[in-house]
Design a protein around this motif. Structure first.
Motif, PDB file in Angstrom:
ATOM      1  N   LEU A   1     -72.988 -23.859  29.638  1.00  0.00           N
ATOM      2  CA  LEU A   1     -71.860 -23.945  30.720  1.00  0.00           C
ATOM      3  C   LEU A   1     -72.958 -23.800  32.538  1.00  0.00           C
ATOM      4  O   LEU A   1     -73.282 -22.772  32.504  1.00  0.00           O
ATOM      5  CB  LEU A   1     -71.603 -23.328  30.244  1.00  0.00           C
ATOM      6  CG  LEU A   1     -70.590 -23.271  29.123  1.00  0.00           C
ATOM      7  CD1 LEU A   1     -70.016 -22.211  28.926  1.00  0.00           C
ATOM      8  CD2 LEU A   1     -69.519 -24.464  29.029  1.00  0.00           C
ATOM      9  N   LYS A   2     -73.623 -24.798  33.028  1.00  0.00           N
ATOM     10  CA  LYS A   2     -73.681 -24.645  34.472  1.00  0.00           C
ATOM     11  C   LYS A   2     -72.896 -24.849  35.409  1.00  0.00           C
ATOM     12  O   LYS A   2     -73.533 -24.226  36.529  1.00  0.00           O
ATOM     13  CB  LYS A   2     -74.606 -26.019  34.917  1.00  0.00           C
ATOM     14  CG  LYS A   2     -75.656 -26.618  33.887  1.00  0.00           C
ATOM     15  CD  LYS A   2     -77.114 -24.754  34.203  1.00  0.00           C
ATOM     16  CE  LYS A   2     -77.654 -25.015  32.897  1.00  0.00           C
ATOM     17  NZ  LYS A   2     -78.764 -24.548  32.578  1.00  0.00           N
TER      18      LYS A   2
ATOM     19  N   ILE B   1     -65.781 -26.523  31.327  1.00  0.00           N
ATOM     20  CA  ILE B   1     -65.468 -25.573  29.964  1.00  0.00           C
ATOM     21  C   ILE B   1     -64.092 -26.862  29.509  1.00  0.00           C
ATOM     22  O   ILE B   1     -63.784 -27.098  30.424  1.00  0.00           O
ATOM     23  CB  ILE B   1     -64.579 -24.439  30.342  1.00  0.00           C
ATOM     24  CG1 ILE B   1     -66.160 -23.337  30.948  1.00  0.00           C
ATOM     25  CG2 ILE B   1     -63.954 -23.790  29.376  1.00  0.00           C
ATOM     26  CD1 ILE B   1     -65.373 -22.361  31.508  1.00  0.00           C
ATOM     27  N   PRO B   2     -63.458 -27.238  28.513  1.00  0.00           N
ATOM     28  CA  PRO B   2     -62.422 -27.989  27.988  1.00  0.00           C
ATOM     29  C   PRO B   2     -61.339 -27.742  28.540  1.00  0.00           C
ATOM     30  O   PRO B   2     -60.978 -26.136  29.056  1.00  0.00           O
ATOM     31  CB  PRO B   2     -62.789 -28.139  26.843  1.00  0.00           C
ATOM     32  CG  PRO B   2     -64.059 -27.791  26.319  1.00  0.00           C
ATOM     33  CD  PRO B   2     -64.905 -26.365  27.393  1.00  0.00           C
ATOM     34  N   LYS B   3     -60.357 -28.537  29.042  1.00  0.00           N
ATOM     35  CA  LYS B   3     -59.341 -28.109  29.380  1.00  0.00           C
ATOM     36  C   LYS B   3     -58.065 -27.435  28.789  1.00  0.00           C
ATOM     37  O   LYS B   3     -57.384 -26.103  29.427  1.00  0.00           O
ATOM     38  CB  LYS B   3     -58.418 -29.374  30.744  1.00  0.00           C
ATOM     39  CG  LYS B   3     -59.452 -29.321  31.082  1.00  0.00           C
ATOM     40  CD  LYS B   3     -58.972 -29.102  32.669  1.00  0.00           C
ATOM     41  CE  LYS B   3     -59.741 -29.897  34.295  1.00  0.00           C
ATOM     42  NZ  LYS B   3     -60.279 -28.872  34.839  1.00  0.00           N
ATOM     43  N   GLU B   4     -58.353 -27.251  27.638  1.00  0.00           N
ATOM     44  CA  GLU B   4     -58.024 -26.889  26.497  1.00  0.00           C
ATOM     45  C   GLU B   4     -58.204 -25.728  25.866  1.00  0.00           C
ATOM     46  O   GLU B   4     -57.022 -25.097  25.949  1.00  0.00           O
ATOM     47  CB  GLU B   4     -58.127 -27.776  24.677  1.00  0.00           C
ATOM     48  CG  GLU B   4     -57.542 -29.221  24.582  1.00  0.00           C
ATOM     49  CD  GLU B   4     -58.882 -30.333  25.228  1.00  0.00           C
ATOM     50  OE1 GLU B   4     -60.062 -30.003  24.883  1.00  0.00           O
ATOM     51  OE2 GLU B   4     -58.365 -31.464  26.051  1.00  0.00           O
ATOM     52  N   ILE B   5     -59.561 -25.271  26.155  1.00  0.00           N
ATOM     53  CA  ILE B   5     -59.733 -23.808  26.505  1.00  0.00           C
ATOM     54  C   ILE B   5     -58.876 -23.018  27.249  1.00  0.00           C
ATOM     55  O   ILE B   5     -58.444 -21.953  27.168  1.00  0.00           O
ATOM     56  CB  ILE B   5     -61.631 -22.807  25.732  1.00  0.00           C
ATOM     57  CG1 ILE B   5     -61.650 -24.247  24.801  1.00  0.00           C
ATOM     58  CG2 ILE B   5     -61.372 -22.342  26.506  1.00  0.00           C
ATOM     59  CD1 ILE B   5     -62.932 -24.277  24.217  1.00  0.00           C
ATOM     60  N   LEU B   6     -59.355 -23.563  28.376  1.00  0.00           N
ATOM     61  CA  LEU B   6     -58.549 -23.284  29.627  1.00  0.00           C
ATOM     62  C   LEU B   6     -57.329 -22.426  29.677  1.00  0.00           C
ATOM     63  O   LEU B   6     -56.883 -21.674  30.240  1.00  0.00           O
ATOM     64  CB  LEU B   6     -59.112 -23.627  30.989  1.00  0.00           C
ATOM     65  CG  LEU B   6     -60.894 -23.768  31.117  1.00  0.00           C
ATOM     66  CD1 LEU B   6     -60.568 -24.804  32.600  1.00  0.00           C
ATOM     67  CD2 LEU B   6     -61.296 -22.737  31.315  1.00  0.00           C
ATOM     68  N   GLU B   7     -56.279 -24.006  29.281  1.00  0.00           N
ATOM     69  CA  GLU B   7     -54.666 -23.470  29.101  1.00  0.00           C
ATOM     70  C   GLU B   7     -54.803 -22.583  28.018  1.00  0.00           C
ATOM     71  O   GLU B   7     -53.573 -22.141  28.152  1.00  0.00           O
ATOM     72  CB  GLU B   7     -54.675 -24.865  28.165  1.00  0.00           C
ATOM     73  CG  GLU B   7     -52.950 -24.776  27.883  1.00  0.00           C
ATOM     74  CD  GLU B   7     -51.973 -24.598  29.677  1.00  0.00           C
ATOM     75  OE1 GLU B   7     -51.066 -24.198  29.216  1.00  0.00           O
ATOM     76  OE2 GLU B   7     -51.741 -25.064  30.113  1.00  0.00           O
TER      77      GLU B   7
ATOM     78  N   VAL C   1     -57.224 -18.111  38.145  1.00  0.00           N
ATOM     79  CA  VAL C   1     -58.039 -18.272  39.039  1.00  0.00           C
ATOM     80  C   VAL C   1     -59.994 -18.429  38.029  1.00  0.00           C
ATOM     81  O   VAL C   1     -59.327 -17.351  36.962  1.00  0.00           O
ATOM     82  CB  VAL C   1     -58.632 -17.640  40.377  1.00  0.00           C
ATOM     83  CG1 VAL C   1     -59.901 -18.067  40.290  1.00  0.00           C
ATOM     84  CG2 VAL C   1     -57.315 -17.149  41.006  1.00  0.00           C
ATOM     85  N   TYR C   2     -60.495 -19.289  37.599  1.00  0.00           N
ATOM     86  CA  TYR C   2     -61.423 -19.171  36.757  1.00  0.00           C
ATOM     87  C   TYR C   2     -62.230 -19.561  37.749  1.00  0.00           C
ATOM     88  O   TYR C   2     -62.925 -20.439  38.432  1.00  0.00           O
ATOM     89  CB  TYR C   2     -60.939 -19.908  35.707  1.00  0.00           C
ATOM     90  CG  TYR C   2     -59.968 -20.198  34.538  1.00  0.00           C
ATOM     91  CD1 TYR C   2     -60.430 -19.761  33.636  1.00  0.00           C
ATOM     92  CD2 TYR C   2     -58.517 -21.275  35.037  1.00  0.00           C
ATOM     93  CE1 TYR C   2     -58.948 -19.845  32.333  1.00  0.00           C
ATOM     94  CE2 TYR C   2     -57.981 -21.188  34.121  1.00  0.00           C
ATOM     95  CZ  TYR C   2     -57.942 -19.819  32.856  1.00  0.00           C
ATOM     96  OH  TYR C   2     -56.671 -20.065  32.004  1.00  0.00           O
ATOM     97  N   THR C   3     -63.441 -18.229  37.255  1.00  0.00           N
ATOM     98  CA  THR C   3     -64.190 -18.268  37.703  1.00  0.00           C
ATOM     99  C   THR C   3     -65.990 -17.582  36.596  1.00  0.00           C
ATOM    100  O   THR C   3     -65.367 -16.785  36.232  1.00  0.00           O
ATOM    101  CB  THR C   3     -64.544 -18.042  38.899  1.00  0.00           C
ATOM    102  OG1 THR C   3     -65.960 -18.049  39.739  1.00  0.00           O
ATOM    103  CG2 THR C   3     -64.472 -16.031  39.067  1.00  0.00           C
TER     104      THR C   3
END
Length: 162
Positions: free
Chosen positions: A5-6, A11-17, A39-41
């Motif tokens: 994970l650079k 990160i897969p969109k499903e996990i973020l969802e 916000v994801y960071t």
């Protein structure tokens, strides 16, 4: 952060969802709204300064942030909650075990290094002894000892060689 994970976009969109749905559901204000902006960071990108209020953060680099609008999805939230597991690990014991393992590994490395050093010292000593022996052989010192020498008179007494 895992090596693969650079970037936040890796990160897969499903996990973020799913993370967004849980965040929204567990938020006091977010669960009351139909849609929220999340916000994801990475944690290294967060900046917290003293005059900021509790819970308020800013970012070192805004380009490393990812924004998503999360709308309520009750089916997904219920499915995630069904898979919920609560664990209460003994963190102190885990930490102590980890430290013991690290100490054991350090001791093993130290023993290996000492063993290597002893081997290198032995090889160095052997090389020095061999070099001294070679120098002796090249200088003929071992032949030039009084007990190995004979005079002409002694040689005349031993006329066996003629």
């Amino acid at each position: 952060m895992p090596e693969e994970l650079k970037d936040i976009n890796d990160i897969p969109k499903e996990i973020l969802e799913e993370c967004g749905q849980l965040t929204k559901e567990n938020s006091i204000q977010g669960c009351k709204k139909g849609s929220v902006k999340i916000v994801y960071t990475f944690a290294a990108n967060l900046r917290k300064e003293k005059p900021m209020a509790t819970g308020e953060v800013s970012f070192h680099d805004n380009s490393k942030c990812m924004y998503m609008n999360i709308s309520t999805n009750k089916k997904l939230v219920k499915a995630i909650i069904k898979t919920k597991r609560e664990e209460n690990p003994d963190l102190k014991r885990i930490y102590e075990d980890k430290m013991k393992d690290l100490e054991h590994q350090e001791k093993e490395l130290k023993v290996l290094e000492e063993h290597k050093k002893k081997e290198e010292d032995m090889k160095t000593k052997e090389a020095k002894l061999k070099e001294k022996e070679d120098q002796k052989m090249a200088s003929f010192e071992y032949m030039m000892k009084r007990e190995n020498m004979t005079t002409n008179q002694e040689a005349a007494q031993d006329d066996d060689f003629w």
